[in-house]
Design an enzyme around this catalytic site. Structure first.
Site, short mmCIF file in Angstrom:
data_model
loop_
_atom_site.label_atom_id
_atom_site.label_comp_id
_atom_site.label_asym_id
_atom_site.label_seq_id
_atom_site.Cartn_x
_atom_site.Cartn_y
_atom_site.Cartn_z
N GLU A 206 0.84 -1.21 0.00
CA GLU A 206 0.00 0.00 0.00
C GLU A 206 0.87 1.25 0.00
O GLU A 206 0.75 2.13 0.87
CB GLU A 206 -0.99 -0.02 1.18
CG GLU A 206 -1.99 -1.16 1.05
CD GLU A 206 -3.21 -1.07 1.97
OE1 GLU A 206 -3.25 -0.19 2.84
OE2 GLU A 206 -4.12 -1.91 1.79
N GLU A 325 -4.96 -8.70 -0.39
CA GLU A 325 -5.74 -8.44 0.83
C GLU A 325 -7.19 -8.30 0.39
O GLU A 325 -7.50 -7.50 -0.49
CB GLU A 325 -5.28 -7.17 1.54
CG GLU A 325 -3.94 -7.32 2.21
CD GLU A 325 -3.53 -6.10 3.04
OE1 GLU A 325 -4.42 -5.38 3.54
OE2 GLU A 325 -2.31 -5.87 3.16
O1 AHR Z 1 -5.24 -5.85 6.93
C1 AHR Z 1 -5.19 -4.68 7.68
C2 AHR Z 1 -4.54 -3.53 6.93
O2 AHR Z 1 -5.30 -3.21 5.82
C3 AHR Z 1 -3.18 -3.81 6.36
O3 AHR Z 1 -2.17 -3.61 7.28
C4 AHR Z 1 -3.07 -2.82 5.25
O4 AHR Z 1 -2.26 -3.27 4.19
C5 AHR Z 1 -4.50 -2.61 4.84
O5 AHR Z 1 -4.82 -1.27 4.77
#
Ligand code: AHR
Length: 517
Positions: A206, A325
Site C-alpha cells: 500500500e 488483501e
Molecule cells: O489488513 C489490515 C490492513 O489493511 C493492512 O495492514 C493494510 O495493508 C490494509 O490497509
C-alpha cells in the site's frame, strides 16, 4: 427459523427424482426462488491456482503474537512456540501461501530486529497498530518454521516505505543464499543450515498509503530501484510483487505502469479490495448486509478491469494479478479491540457467505488471477480462527474455505446463471477428469432457492453435497458456542442424466461433488 436438513446426501444417478428435504415450513417468512444454472463441461477458464485460497498474517492485534505465536514457555499447548490447536486446524485446511509481516507493518519492519538469539532482539514499537512494544520473538526463522509446519509457501512483504534497497536485498541473501557469504553464514549460525528458498517477495505494501504515501509514478521509480538489486540468490529466483491499487483505482495502475516504462516489470501486481460493512459483525441490518455483499460484483469487475489494463502493458500475461488483501471489514467493537487486540472481528453466517462469494469470483476469474490472500488468518478482520487465551475456535469463514477447498488445482468451468437481481445466487464450478465440483451460495436472507443445474457435455453418475447454513445471518461461532456453525451433509434433491437439482435454504454455502458418467 431453522430448516431441517436431511443427512442422506449421496444419490446414485438413476434418474429417480427424490423429494427434496427442504421445504419452507408452513407460515415461514421466506419464499422459494427457482434458479436455473448451466455448467458447460467443455468451456474451460483456467486452472484454479491453489494460491487463490491464500492467507495473510500481520503483526497486528493478536494475529501473530498471542494468536499464532504463544512462545515456547507458554502454558498454552504449543509446538516450539506455535499455538498447537491453530497449527492443527490450519494444517487440516491446507494453507497454500502465507504472507507476512504486513500489511502496513511491513513498511516499518526491519528484518534484522527479528533474527538471532531471542533475548538479544530489540523491543520495537508497532507504530501502525497501537504503538505498543513487541519483543521480536517472532521473526524470519519463526515465520519460515510456521510455513514449514503448515506446508505453506512463504511470502515476505518487504519494506520500501522506510527501508532501503540494501536492507531488502540483504534479506533475500540471508534467506536464500545457500552458504559462504556473511549473511548466509549468519543464518546458518542462527539454526538454518538449508536456505529458506523464499520465492514470493513483496516490494512494499500500500505505498499509496501507509507504505510511504507515494504517487504512482514515484512508487514506480522506487520499485525499479529496489528491483534492480533483488536478484536470484543461489537457485531461488525471486517472484517480485509490486504494489497495485486500492480497490479499482485505475489511475494508480495506469500511472504506475507508465512509470515502469516497460522495464523490469514485476512478476506479480497486487491489488487490495476490502468489503466494508456499516455494522458490527453480529448486529448487521439486512440493508447493510446486502450493501456489503453487493461489493463482490464490484470486486469481480475490478479484477476484469485491472487485468484488461495490465494486458495493454503486458499482452502475454507474464505479470500475475493478485488480490493479496481482501475480505469483509466490519465496524469494530472498541471493548473487543481492548480485550483481543486491534481489528478483532467476529465472523458470522454473513461472513461465510461473503468468503464463498469471494472465492467464487476468484474461480470464475481464474484466467486473470495468480494469488489472493484473505485478511487475516487469525483474530484480525475476516479470520479463520479466533483465540482467547488458551481457547481457539474455527470461524464460519474457516468452514467456507473448507467447503471450497475441493476446487483447488482443478480447472474452472464457465457457468451460466442467467439474469437475476443482486445479490443473487453465486456459483463456481471446476473439474478434473470425472470429478466435478460445484459451489452454490444463496446470499438471500429471505428466499430459499431451488436450483436446477444442467451439465452441457456430460452426465451425472453420483452426487454428494455439504452445506454451511444458518438462517440467522448474524449467527457466529463463539467461545461459548464454538460449533453453532459447522458443515453438514446436505441432500441433493435429484441427480440423473445431465441434470441435478438441489435446494438451498436462505443464507447458505453448499458444495456438490459430482462423479461424471
Ligand atoms: O489488513 C489490515 C490492513 O489493511 C493492512 O495492514 C493494510 O495493508 C490494509 O490497509
Amino acid at each position: 427459523m431453522r430448516i431441517p436438513v436431511s443427512r442422506r446426501h449421496f444419490i446414485a444417478g438413476t434418474g429417480a427424482a427424490l423429494v427434496g428435504a427442504l421445504t419452507a415450513r408452513k407460515g415461514s417468512a421466506y419464499d422459494t426462488i427457482e434458479q436455473h444454472v448451466t455448467v458447460d463441461l467443455n468451456a474451460e477458464i483456467a486452472r484454479i491456482n491453489p494460491e487463490l485460497h491464500g492467507h495473510f498474517a500481520e503483526h497486528l492485534g493478536s494475529c501473530t503474537y498471542g494468536g499464532l505465536w504463544v512462545g515456547r514457555d507458554s502454558r498454552i499447548a504449543n509446538i516450539e512456540g506455535y499455538r498447537k490447536q491453530a497449527v492443527d486446524w490450519l494444517k487440516a485446511l491446507g494453507i497454500p501461501v502465507l504472507r507476512w509481516p504486513g500489511g502496513c507493518f511491513a513498511d516499518d519492519y526491519h528484518w534484522r530486529d527479528g533474527v538471532g538469539p531471542q533475548d538479544k532482539r530489540p523491543r520495537t514499537v508497532n507504530l501502525h497498530w497501537g504503538n505498543y512494544t513487541e519483543d521480536n520473538s517472532f521473526g524470519t526463522h519463526e515465520f519460515i518454521g510456521l510455513c514449514r509446519l503448515l506446508g505453506a509457501e512463504p511470502y515476505l512483504a518487504g519494506n520500501v516505505g522506510s527501508g532501503t534497497p540494501r536492507e531488502l536485498r540483504d534479506w533475500t541473501e540471508y534467506c536464500n543464499y545457500p552458504a559462504g557469504s556473511s549473511l548466509s553464514e549468519e543464518r546458518i549460525r542462527n539454526g538454518a543450515a538449508e536456505p529458506f528458498r523464499v520465492r514470493y517477495w513483496g516490494v512494499g505494501n500500500e505505498n499509496w498509503g501507509c507504505g510511504g504515501n507515494m504517487k504512482p509514478e514515484e512508487y514506480a521509480g522506487h520499485y525499479r530501484r529496489f528491483a534492480t538489486y533483488l536478484r536470484p540468490m543461489g537457485e531461488t529466483k525471486p517472484f517480485l510483487i509490486a504494489c497495485g491499487p486500492n480497490s479499482n483505482n485505475i489511475d494508480w495502475s495506469r500511472n504506475f505502469l507508465d512509470g515502469m516504462q516497460g522495464k523490469q516489470m514485476p512478476s506479480g501486481y497486487s491489488m487490495h479490495f476490502y468489503s466494508s460493512g456499516k455494522n458490527t459483525p453480529e448486529k448487521f441490518t439486512i440493508e447493510n448486509m446486502e450493501e456489503q455483499l453487493a461489493s463482490f460484483a464490484r470486486m469481480e469487475k475490478a479484477v476484469q478491469q485491472q487485468r484488461a489494463l495490465l494486458d495493454s502493458y503486458d499482452p502475454d500475461r507474464k505479470v500475475g494479478l493478485m488480490v493479496d488483501e481482501w475480505g469483509v471489514w466490519d465496524r469494530m467493537i472498541p471493548e473487543e479491540e481492548k480485550t483481543h487486540g486491534r481489528l478483532w472481528q467476529q465472523s458470522t453466517m454473513r461472513s461465510a457467505v461473503a468468503a464463498a462469494m469471494g472465492l467464487n469470483v476468484f474461480h470464475r476469474q481464474a484466467d486473470k488471477l495468480y494469488m489472493c490472500n484473505i485478511a487475516q488468518i487469525v483474530n484480525v478482520l475476516q479470520s479463520l480462527l479466533l483465540t482467547n487465551d488458551e481457547r481457539c475456535i474455527r470461524t464460519s469463514t474457516y468452514y467456507a474455505f473448507e467447503l471450497l477447498k475441493p476446487h483447488r488445482a482443478k480447472t474452472a468451468l464457465r457457468v451460466d446463471v442467467g439474469a437475476m437481481e443482486a445479490p443473487g445466487l453465486s456459483v463456481s464450478a471446476s473439474r478434473q477428469d470425472g470429478d466435478l465440483v460445484l459451489t452454490l451460495v444463496n446470499p438471500k436472507h429471505g428466499s430459499a432457492m431451488k436450483v436446477s443445474c444442467s451439465l452441457a457435455g456430460g452426465t451425472v453418475k453420483a452426487a454428494a453435497a455439504r452445506i454451511l447454513h444458518d438462517s440467522d445471518f448474524n449467527a457466529a461461532n463463539t467461545f461459548e458456542t464454538p460449533d453453532r456453525l459447522v458443515i453438514r451433509e446436505h441432500q441433493v434433491t435429484s441427480a440423473g442424466g445431465s441434470t441435478l437439482q438441489i435446494s438451498l435454504p436462505p443464507m447458505a454455502v453448499a458444495t456438490v461433488r459430482i462423479a461424471l458418467g
